[in-house]
Design a protein around this motif. Structure first.
Motif, PDB file in Angstrom:
ATOM      1  N   ILE A 190      15.168 -23.204 -50.768  1.00 22.02           N
ATOM      2  CA  ILE A 190      16.578 -23.464 -51.082  1.00 22.02           C
ATOM      3  C   ILE A 190      17.260 -24.108 -49.882  1.00 22.02           C
ATOM      4  O   ILE A 190      17.120 -23.635 -48.749  1.00 22.02           O
ATOM      5  CB  ILE A 190      17.304 -22.161 -51.479  1.00 22.02           C
ATOM      6  N   THR A 191      17.980 -25.189 -50.126  1.00 28.00           N
ATOM      7  CA  THR A 191      18.731 -25.879 -49.079  1.00 28.00           C
ATOM      8  C   THR A 191      20.168 -26.103 -49.539  1.00 28.00           C
ATOM      9  O   THR A 191      20.449 -26.148 -50.737  1.00 28.00           O
ATOM     10  CB  THR A 191      18.096 -27.241 -48.737  1.00 28.00           C
ATOM     11  N   ASN A 221      20.939 -26.909 -53.371  1.00 23.89           N
ATOM     12  CA  ASN A 221      21.949 -25.972 -53.855  1.00 23.89           C
ATOM     13  C   ASN A 221      23.358 -26.434 -53.489  1.00 23.89           C
ATOM     14  O   ASN A 221      23.545 -27.254 -52.592  1.00 23.89           O
ATOM     15  CB  ASN A 221      21.679 -24.589 -53.262  1.00 23.89           C
ATOM     16  N   CYS A 353      11.352 -17.075 -52.946  1.00 22.26           N
ATOM     17  CA  CYS A 353      12.567 -17.804 -52.554  1.00 22.26           C
ATOM     18  C   CYS A 353      12.777 -17.687 -51.053  1.00 22.26           C
ATOM     19  O   CYS A 353      12.963 -16.579 -50.530  1.00 22.26           O
ATOM     20  CB  CYS A 353      13.784 -17.259 -53.297  1.00 22.26           C
ATOM     21  N   GLY A 355      14.470 -19.750 -47.328  1.00 18.96           N
ATOM     22  CA  GLY A 355      15.468 -20.714 -46.869  1.00 18.96           C
ATOM     23  C   GLY A 355      16.249 -20.171 -45.700  1.00 18.96           C
ATOM     24  O   GLY A 355      16.069 -19.010 -45.281  1.00 18.96           O
ATOM     25  N   LYS A 361      20.662 -18.260 -51.317  1.00 18.16           N
ATOM     26  CA  LYS A 361      19.464 -17.747 -52.000  1.00 18.16           C
ATOM     27  C   LYS A 361      19.826 -16.633 -52.981  1.00 18.16           C
ATOM     28  O   LYS A 361      19.373 -16.633 -54.130  1.00 18.16           O
ATOM     29  CB  LYS A 361      18.460 -17.227 -50.975  1.00 18.16           C
ATOM     30  N   SER A 362      20.603 -15.666 -52.523  1.00 19.95           N
ATOM     31  CA  SER A 362      20.961 -14.545 -53.395  1.00 19.95           C
ATOM     32  C   SER A 362      21.837 -15.009 -54.548  1.00 19.95           C
ATOM     33  O   SER A 362      21.690 -14.541 -55.686  1.00 19.95           O
ATOM     34  CB  SER A 362      21.676 -13.463 -52.581  1.00 19.95           C
ATOM     35  N   LEU A 364      21.711 -17.930 -55.895  1.00 15.49           N
ATOM     36  CA  LEU A 364      20.816 -18.645 -56.803  1.00 15.49           C
ATOM     37  C   LEU A 364      20.085 -17.671 -57.721  1.00 15.49           C
ATOM     38  O   LEU A 364      19.946 -17.923 -58.921  1.00 15.49           O
ATOM     39  CB  LEU A 364      19.825 -19.474 -55.991  1.00 15.49           C
ATOM     40  N   THR A 383      20.826 -10.421 -46.397  1.00 13.41           N
ATOM     41  CA  THR A 383      19.593  -9.935 -47.007  1.00 13.41           C
ATOM     42  C   THR A 383      18.663  -9.483 -45.890  1.00 13.41           C
ATOM     43  O   THR A 383      18.208 -10.287 -45.089  1.00 13.41           O
ATOM     44  CB  THR A 383      18.926 -11.033 -47.857  1.00 13.41           C
ATOM     45  N   ASP A 399      12.942 -12.469 -53.203  1.00 16.24           N
ATOM     46  CA  ASP A 399      13.983 -12.958 -52.294  1.00 16.24           C
ATOM     47  C   ASP A 399      13.610 -12.588 -50.866  1.00 16.24           C
ATOM     48  O   ASP A 399      13.457 -11.412 -50.533  1.00 16.24           O
ATOM     49  CB  ASP A 399      15.333 -12.336 -52.671  1.00 16.24           C
ATOM     50  N   GLY A 402      16.915 -14.690 -44.921  1.00 14.31           N
ATOM     51  CA  GLY A 402      17.109 -16.030 -44.372  1.00 14.31           C
ATOM     52  C   GLY A 402      16.445 -16.179 -43.016  1.00 14.31           C
ATOM     53  O   GLY A 402      16.557 -15.313 -42.151  1.00 14.31           O
TER      54      GLY A 402
END
Length: 578
Positions: A190-191, A221, A353, A355, A361-362, A364, A383, A399, A402
Motif C-alpha cells: 500500500i502506498t 491509496n 498487507c 507499507g 493500511k488499516s 484499506l 498498528t 495486516d 508500518g
C-alpha cells in the motif's frame, strides 16, 4: 559544622544527563566498533556527546511506561525506533527557517525511485537470516540480532546520519514483515498516491517477485487527494518500470454505503444521515479482479464476489474474525515456528498487507470488508503487531505494522508524509519551508505578512507567525505568537491532505497535456467527483475522527475549523499556482 551546599532538582537532572552521556560514550567505543545507541529516555533532550556527533543515537518513539515489569506482553516491543538528530543540526535548521525561501519549479516535484532507494546498495531491506527447525528460539533470536546489528553497522559506515532518512531500527518490527512475507500467498503493498515513489521499495519488489516467487499488488491509496491525470501517470509509470506488479487504485472513508444511491449527477443532493461503522471505498472490485487473475481456479472466490455484489460488507459473524489481545500473544509465541510455505493451503487465499506508516493500511482493510474491523489513527505506528482478518471463509487478510525502509529520502518530506509522529518533531519549521518551496502556502492559508508589505519575502518562520496571529495562537506567559503551535497545526493539515503536496513521476511535467486528456483520466475523474460529493457533504469525517469519538475524546476548536480554501469545490486548488 558547615552547612551543605544546596543541590536543586535542576542540578540533579543535569547530573543524570552527564551520567547517561558517559554510559553512551562507553558503549560507542566498546571494542572499537560502531555501536547503535538506544536512547531510553524520550522526555529529555539528551544527545550523543559532542565528540561523537557522527555516531547515531536511536530514539524510541511513543514510548509507553511498563506497569508490570516482567509482564509477558511488552507494550513497547513494536515501537518505532528512528535516528535522533543532534543539537547542531537542529540549530542550523532553526537559522535556515528564518531566511527567505524561493519557490521551486514544478519539475522539482518529479521523483525517481532509484535516486531515493539506491537499489543494490547497503540500503536494501534486511532479509531473514537462514534458519532450521533444529535451532532453539534463543539461538534464532541471537542470530537475527547479530545479523541486524551488522546490517545497521554497514549502513552507518557508508552513510552519515544526516544523509539517511528516518528508517525502522527495531528488529521486532522487521520480524513481523518477515513473518507476513513467509505466510502470504499474495503481497499487497500500500502506498499513498501523493508520495508513491517514496513508499515503493525496489528491494522489496525484488525479494517478493524474484526470491520468494510470489505475486505483488501495488495499491495506490487515497486517490481522491491527487488529480486524476497524476494518478493515471503514476499507474503507467509503475507498470512500465516494474512489469510484474499489479496496480489497484483505492480510497476509503467512513460512510453509509446507501448514500451512493442518493447521489445524482443533476443536483448532487446527499442524504447526510450516516450509520456508524460503515465504510465506502473505491477499489475493492478492482482488487478482487486482480486476485482472481492471480489465483485462477486454485481458490474459490465466489463468496468474495457475492460480498461485492451485495455492497453492504459482511453480515454474518462466522465469515470474519478479528484477533483479540490473547490471540495476538499466542501468535507471537509461534512467531518462529514456521513451516515451508504451501500456496493456497486449505483452499484459503492469504493476502499480506505491508507499507509505510500512515499510508492507510488499516483503513484499506476496513474499506475492503465494508465495516470497521481494525482500529486506525493519525499517529504513525498505531498498528503494533501482526493482525489477521477473514474477509470470507476462503480469503484471509494479514495486516503488518508500518515499516520505514532505509533510503535517502529528505526527512522533512517524511514528516509531511506522516511517517514521523508530528508530536515528536523537535524542529517543526523546516518541514514547512520544504512545503512552502513547492506549493503556495500563504495563498492557501490566506495569510498576510506581518510587515504588511506586498514585496516582502516570506520565510518559513514568517508563515508560522502569520498563521499564529490569524488563529490567535499566543504563549501563556508572555503572550508572544506561538510559532511552535502554528507550525504543528500546519504540519497536521499537510498530513491530512488539506495542504496537498503531490509528487510526479519523471517526465510528467513535459507530458502533462497527454495525461490530462487520457481516457482513463476522464473515467477516474467521474469516480472522484462522486466520492468527493459524499466526502464533503458530511465535511469529511474520517476514520481517525471516528476512532477518537469512540475513545470519548473531543476535537479541539482549532482542529474543527479549517481555512476557507479547504472548502473549495476543487480539491486540487492547493497543488500549485497552475
Amino acid at each position: 559544622m558547615p552547612r551543605k551546599k544546596p543541590f536543586s532538582g535542576k542540578q540533579k537532572k543535569q547530573q543524570l544527563k552527564e551520567k547517561r552521556k558517559t554510559n553512551q560514550e562507553d558503549r560507542l567505543i566498546k571494542d572499537g566498533k560502531v555501536q547503535i545507541v538506544i536512547d531510553a529516555d524520550d522526555d529529555d533532550d539528551d544527545e550523543t556527546p559532542s565528540s561523537f556527533t557522527n555516531k547515531p543515537v536511536v530514539q524510541k518513539i511513543n514510548q509507553q511506561p511498563v506497569t508490570k515489569p516482567g509482564e509477558k506482553f511488552d507494550p513497547n516491543r513494536y515501537r518505532l525506533h528512528f535516528f535522533r538528530e543532534n543539537d547542531d543540526d537542529i540549530a542550523k535548521k532553526k537559522q535556515l527557517a528564518r531566511k527567505p525561501f524561493k519557490s521551486l519549479p514544478e519539475k522539482s516535484l518529479e521523483v525517481d525511485i532509484e535516486a531515493v532507494y539506491q537499489p543494490g546498495s547497503v540500503l536494501d531491506i534486511p532479509r531473514r537470516p537462514p534458519w532450521n527447525y533444529n535451532m532453539s528460539k534463543a539461538e534464532l533470536l541471537a542470530r537475527e540480532e547479530k545479523y541486524f546489528q551488522g546490517y545497521l553497522e554497514k549502513i552507518v559506515s557508508q552513510y552519515s546520519p544526516s544523509e539517511l532518512s528516518y528508517f525502522e531500527m527495531n528488529p521486532e518490527t522487521w520480524r513481523q514483515l518477515w513473518r507476513v512475507l513467509e505466510m502470504s500467498d499474495v503481497l499487497l503493498l500500500i502506498t499513498d498516491i501523493r508520495y508513491p515513489a517514496l513508499h515503493f521499495s525496489p528491494a522489496l519488489y525484488d525479494l517478493v517477485t524474484k526470491v520468494l516467487d510470489k505475486p505483488i499488488i501495488l495499491v495506490l491509496n487515497k486517490v481522491d487527494l491527487a488529480p486524476p491525470s497524476l494518478v493515471i501517470a503514476w499507474q503507467h509509470y509503475f507498470i512500465e518500470k516494474f512489469p510484474l506488479v499489479h496496480i489497484v487504485l483505492f480510497t476509503s472513508f467512513p460512510r453509509d454505503a446507501k448514500e451512493l444511491s442518493d447521489i445524482t449527477e443533476s443536483d448532487g443532493k446527499v442524504n447526510k444521515k450516516r450509520k456508524r461503522g460503515r465504510y465506502l471505498a473505491l477499489g475493492p472490485r478492482e482488487l478482487y479482479e486482480a486476485c482472481k487473475n492471480i489465483v485462477k481456479d486454485q481458490v474459490d472466490l465466489n463468496s468474495w464476489e457475492e460480498k461485492l455484489k451485495a455492497g453492504e460488507g459482511t453480515e454474518t459473524e462466522e465469515s470474519e474474525s478479528e484477533l483479540d489481545e490473547d490471540e495476538h500473544s499466542v501468535l507471537e509465541e509461534k512467531n518462529f515456528d514456521f513451516e515451508d510455505h504451501v500456496r493456497f493451503k486449505d483452499g484459503i487465499l492469504t493476502i499480506g498487507c505491508v507499507g509505510y506508516p500512515n499510508v492507510g493500511k488499516s483503513s484499506l482493510l476496513n474499506g475492503i470488508v465494508g465495516k470497521k474491523v481494525v482500529s486506525v489513527s493519525r499517529t504513525p505506528g498505531h498498528t503494533k503487531h501482526f493482525q489477521t482478518i477473514f474477509l470470507t471463509r476462503t480469503v484471509k487478510l494479514c495486516d503488518c505494522p508500518g515499516l520505514v525502509f532505509p533510503s535517502l529520502m529528505d526527512r522533512n518530506l517524511q514528516i509531511l508524509a506522516g511517517i514521523y509522529p508530528i508530536a515528536q518533531v523537535r524542529e517543526t519549521v523546516s518541514p514547512i519551508r520544504y512545503l512552502a518551496e513547492r506549493i503556495n502556502v500563504p495563498q492557501a492559508l490566506k495569510i498576510k505578512h506581518l510587515e504588511d508589505k506586498e514585496d516582502t519575502e516570506w520565510s518559513a518562520a514568517d508563515i508560522c507567525d502569520a498563521w499564529a496571529k490569524k488563529r490567535g495562537f499566543v504563549t501563556a506567559k508572555a503572550a508572544r505568537l506561538d510559532t511552535y503551535r502554528a507550525a504543528n497545526y500546519i504540519l497536521r493539515m499537510a498530513v491530512d491532505g488539506r495542504l496537498c503536496l503531490c509528487f510526479r513521476p519523471p517526465g510528467y511535467t513535459d507530458t502533462k497535456d497527454f495525461w490530462e486528456n487520457h481516457p482513463e483520466t476522464i473515467q477516474l475523474s467521474k469516480q472522484q467527483t462522486r466520492l468527493g460529493k459524499l466526502r464533503h457533504a458530511g465535511k469529511g469525517s474520517t476514520d481517525e475522527d471516528e476512532e477518537e469519538e469512540e475513545d470519548g475524546s473531543q476535537q479541539s476548536e482549532e482542529e474543527e475549523e479549517c481555512p476557507a480554501t479547504f472548502t473549495s469545490s476543487n480539491p486540487f486548488d492547493l497543488l500549485s499556482d497552475e
